[in-house]
Design a protein around this motif. Structure first.
Motif, PDB file in Angstrom:
ATOM      1  N   ILE A 284       0.840  -1.206   0.000  1.00  0.00           N
ATOM      2  CA  ILE A 284       0.000   0.000   0.000  1.00  0.00           C
ATOM      3  C   ILE A 284       0.875   1.256   0.000  1.00  0.00           C
TER       4      ILE A 284
ATOM      5  N   LYS B 154       0.980   4.067  -2.996  1.00  0.00           N
ATOM      6  CA  LYS B 154       0.741   5.475  -2.691  1.00  0.00           C
ATOM      7  C   LYS B 154       1.896   6.346  -3.192  1.00  0.00           C
TER       8      LYS B 154
ATOM      9  N   GLY C  84       1.522   6.464  -7.001  1.00  0.00           N
ATOM     10  CA  GLY C  84       0.184   6.703  -7.513  1.00  0.00           C
ATOM     11  C   GLY C  84       0.019   8.122  -8.017  1.00  0.00           C
TER      12      GLY C  84
ATOM     13  N   LEU D 112      -8.604  -0.510  -4.304  1.00  0.00           N
ATOM     14  CA  LEU D 112      -7.480   0.338  -3.913  1.00  0.00           C
ATOM     15  C   LEU D 112      -7.942   1.517  -3.063  1.00  0.00           C
TER      16      LEU D 112
ATOM     17  N   VAL E 208      -5.387   3.865  -1.263  1.00  0.00           N
ATOM     18  CA  VAL E 208      -4.500   4.136  -2.390  1.00  0.00           C
ATOM     19  C   VAL E 208      -5.243   4.990  -3.414  1.00  0.00           C
TER      20      VAL E 208
ATOM     21  N   SER F  45      -6.574   6.190  -6.773  1.00  0.00           N
ATOM     22  CA  SER F  45      -6.719   5.402  -7.997  1.00  0.00           C
ATOM     23  C   SER F  45      -7.866   5.941  -8.830  1.00  0.00           C
TER      24      SER F  45
END
Length: 851
Positions: free
Chosen positions: A391, A395, A398, A411, A416, A418
């Motif tokens: 995770i 992150k 991302g 996610l 996260v 997304s």
């Protein structure tokens, strides 16, 4: 079934069909002989057998044949024990061999029963524990199986069960278990292990990076065992390639001063992909690089040559002059790059199915530290891969562009960032310019399940595992070329035949086995406008990033630009995900369901216990209540569902009680929910509206402790106290909810709405719990609207009460001590307080767990 009995064989020839060479009379004789053989076999097995099987008009039904086949498998498994003993082997190793056969044949419950029985016999406790460990290794968390194996010290028994014993130790204890492996090796025991035990243990050791131990196991077996099974030899040899010094850790050719760019490949220690669809995704990604006419490629010689060849077919309308730069090409394994010698500053588009696990045990995430991923068109297959480290990694790099909306929801549920990008294969047409005239004709079927007429292909091709990466990319390009230039129509159940074929202009009919499969959200049922929006969104994003990467822009600048160009998509995802809500029963309907019911009034110092009674459990009520009474230190009331037990039986049971009474709940119903037992459970917070807490027990409970201790557990702020589910396939709440969504079948729109709503507002995954033994906080459940949400799910979603409660309560439960809910099919205990036999085969027909 007809062919097995001979009837199809007869009919084909009697009707003048294919195979006419043999006479009808001969065919009839063959059919009769087949039928007699089946009858002779069937009457020797348990269960009825059709009397009118004559080999001409009537074949055994599929149900009968399957039943007989299962009985045969069971007999063959049990025969292993006598055969082994007849060869002169001792009882323990013989029992292990038979246990392995029972598991393979699907008779785990029988193995558990045998193991429990042996554990009651002082001279056979070790064997019993070994068999239970084998059974639980298949069904439960590794720690559960190891709790049995850890108590086995008979060395011959351990060697016989090495295939299960050592992998379980490593999977549950990690590197702390390595001394066990070292001890066995030093004593020369590993030489007596089966080849499969060596392979399975080496796999587990590999997954904890114990590479020296892997080598110690593998190399002697390869060099000393001339009779080694060829399949095992292949896997052991292949594993050596992934160890330090193996071919996968060889340095890549690089060009000084040039930025490296990864081309996604599909090898890993567990298995190499044989799915042509994977390689089609990669050629789609290559098209995004080849658009730039001034961009050159060095590095991997085979890839550089392939890029030069593919460049000749780039669509004119997709070409850009682009920056004058050079990229050094590197083959990057999607699922195994942590085991490669990846050069520093290697960028790549990280797309596709994440993750294919390694030996079924671990995941290749975080990726290799030298990789810089552009996370685009990602599918999250297993929420279990989302460890805290994974995770944090996602992150960092991302937002994650997801191939499907289910992955966006998953996610987001663990924090996260997304958004939905769709699939990279929508852009594969970059490498397939349209010809001046369309001469395509005919229909190609790719894994088409409806008929087999005409040209057809299967997208899984085992032979590609033995080909080089460039060769497989050539193969994938040829597949798409068929869609682009040869066939007018494509019928397929495969996502990566559907989208590439649409991309290059073929008419496509997409009929997957399950339209609610988690891979398809946002990719199924879309029109041309929606398809083009996906394609153009991917093209536009990569047209911004790739020039920055090629010209050596700093890492921070590239990722800042990524955040900027995905901001609008993030906003769309915010809005879209928030648009769905879980079905919720009308509060008026809930009130109406209990309106005429007189709510039980709590009594001071009296524990209220609701006993749920599933179908077939009525006969267990008396023994369960009497067991509660025998251990009770305070007054209690047991509440039974209406019609669970008749009045005379209730009175009879009550007459034997010293500390409690039995009450019967009034019947309750709820619209659209046919299972009245589940309605009762969902309505308990309303039925017991004045109670601070309520104990729930199944009728199939073997109670051997004071239930007042259970009633006194600390609930804190939790809605419910229950034990986390130890079953292997119920380790993740997100996975469980995904499984529920897949049950929507053709209603893929409803499945997606359920995923959005069930995941919305989450911040982390949770371990599912087992509410069959529970302590409820009725007030908290009512206040949070759990009753309405649970009944809403039961009314509108293909789900049962236990799984509905996972969706509504999620992780907001207090965990009970495991002793309060031991389920012998999946675990044992030295001192169980409650053994819960619901849905399990009882130990030789008795509710006992005497250890």
């Amino acid at each position: 079934m007809e062919r097995a009995s001979g009837t199809k064989y007869v009919r084909e020839r009697a009707a003048g069909g294919k195979g006419r060479k043999k006479s009808v009379t001969e065919a009839q004789k063959n059919a009769a002989a087949t039928a007699r053989a089946y009858r002779k076999l069937a009457v020797g097995l348990r269960g009825g057998s059709a009397e009118d099987i004559d080999g001409w008009n009537v074949a055994p039904s599929p149900q009968e044949a399957a039943s007989k086949e299962r009985q045969l498998a069971r007999l063959k498994a049990h025969s292993k024990l006598s055969e082994s003993l007849a060869r002169g082997e001792s009882f323990g190793p013989s029992a292990v061999e038979a246990a392995r056969a029972l598991i393979a044949a699907g008779f785990q419950s029988e193995l558990v029963s045998i193991g429990l029985n042996l554990c009651t016999q002082p001279s056979q406790v070790q064997v019993g524990r070994a068999l239970l460990g084998m059974a639980y290794q298949r069904s439960s968390e590794p720690a559960v199986a190891w709790s049995e194996f850890a108590q086995v010290d008979d060395r011959d028994l351990i060697i016989a069960a090495a295939e299960e014993y050592y992998p379980t130790a490593l999977d549950s204890q990690g590197r702390e278990a390595l001394p066990l492996l070292e001890r066995s090796n030093e004593a020369g025991e590993t030489q007596r292990w089966s080849a499969k035990a060596v392979l399975r243990t080496a796999e587990s050791a590999f997954c904890i990076d114990a590479f020296d131990h892997v080598r110690t196991l593998v190399e002697p077996r390869l060099s000393e065992d001339d009779d080694l099974d060829e399949a095992v030899r292949y896997e052991l040899t292949r594993m050596l390639d992934w160890l330090p010094g193996g071919k996968h850790l060889e340095p890549f050719p690089t060009t000084a001063g040039k930025r490296n760019f990864g081309v996604l490949s599909y090898d890993q220690p567990g298995v190499r992909s044989r799915n042509v669809g994977d390689y089609i995704q990669t050629i789609a990604s290559i098209g995004h690089l080849l658009r730039y006419e001034n961009l050159n490629f060095t590095g991997d010689e085979g890839l550089a040559e392939l890029f030069a060849k593919f460049r000749k077919s780039v669509k004119d309308e997709r070409k850009y002059a682009g920056p004058e730069a050079e990229l050094n090409l590197v083959e990057v394994y999607r699922d195994g790059n942590v085991y490669q010698e990846i050069p520093e500053d290697t960028w790549y588009i990280a797309f596709g199915w994440y993750m294919h696990d390694i030996f079924g045990k671990s995941f290749n995430i975080p990726f290799h530290p030298n990789l810089r991923p552009i996370l685009l068109s990602v599918f999250v297959r297993y929420p279990e891969m989302l460890t805290p480290e994974a995770i944090a990694y996602l992150k960092k790099y991302g937002p994650v562009g997801c191939r499907d909306w289910q992955s966006v929801a998953v996610l987001r549920a663990v924090g996260v960032p997304s958004f939905f990008s769709g699939c990279l294969t929508t852009t594969v047409d970059t490498l397939f310019p349209a010809p001046p005239a369309d001469h395509r004709a005919g229909t190609l079927r790719v894994d088409w399940m409806k008929d087999n007429k005409g040209p057809k292909k299967k997208q899984t091709v085992t032979a590609i595992r033995d080909k080089s990466f460039p060769e497989n990319l050539e193969l994938a390009r040829n597949w798409v070329a068929d869609y682009a230039y040869k066939y007018k129509q494509v019928l397929t159940s495969r996502l990566h035949a559907n989208l590439p074929a649409r991309s290059v202009g073929a008419d496509v009919e997409f009929e997957p086995k399950n339209k609610s499969d988690s891979r398809f959200g946002g990719l199924i049922g879309i029109n041309e406008v929606e398809f083009d929006a996906i394609r153009n969104g991917i093209l536009d994003k990569l047209s911004v990033l790739l020039p920055l990467i090629a010209t050596g822009a700093p890492e921070d600048e590239i990722y800042e630009k990524w955040v900027e160009i995905t901001a609008d998509d993030m906003d769309v995802a915010d809005e879209y995900l928030a648009s769905a809500q879980l079905p919720k029963a009308d509060s008026a309907a809930v009130a109406n369901a209990v309106e005429t019911v007189e709510n039980p009034v709590p009594e001071k110092d009296v524990i209220d216990i609701v006993m749920t009674v599933d179908k077939g459990e009525q006969a267990l009520v008396a023994s369960a209540v009497k067991a509660i009474d025998a251990h009770a230190s305070t007054r209690y009331r047991v509440w039974l569902p209406a019609d669970a037990v008749d009045t005379p039986k209730v009175e009879d049971i009550e007459s034997h009680l010293s500390n409690g009474t039995i009450r019967v709940l009034p019947p309750v119903t709820f619209p659209a929910v046919t299972n009245t037992n589940e309605v009762v459970q969902a309505l308990l917070p309303e039925l017991f509206a004045d109670h601070e807490r309520l104990v729930v027990l199944p009728a199939a409970a073997e109670v051997s402790a004071d239930v007042s201790e259970l009633a006194a557990v600390d609930l804190g702020e939790a809605f419910i106290a229950a034990k986390h589910d130890v079953r292997k396939y119920r380790a993740s709440g997100l996975t469980l909810m995904r499984r529920t969504a897949s049950a929507f079948g053709d209603d893929h729109v409803g499945a997606l709405k359920y995923v959005f709503a069930s995941h919305f507002g989450m911040s982390e995954d949770f371990a599912p719990f087992d509410p069959q033994v529970a302590v409820l906080n009725p007030s908290a459940l009512r206040g949070a609207g759990i009753v309405e949400q649970t009944l809403g799910l039961l009314s509108e979603v293909p789900i049962g009460y236990v799984d509905a409660l996972q969706t509504t309560v999620r992780g907001r439960y207090a965990e009970l001590d495991s002793e309060w809910n031991i389920r012998a099919q999946w675990e044992t205990s030295e001192n169980p307080k409650i053994v819960n036999w619901r849905g399990q085969a009882h130990h030789y027909g008795q509710m006992t767990l005497s250890r």
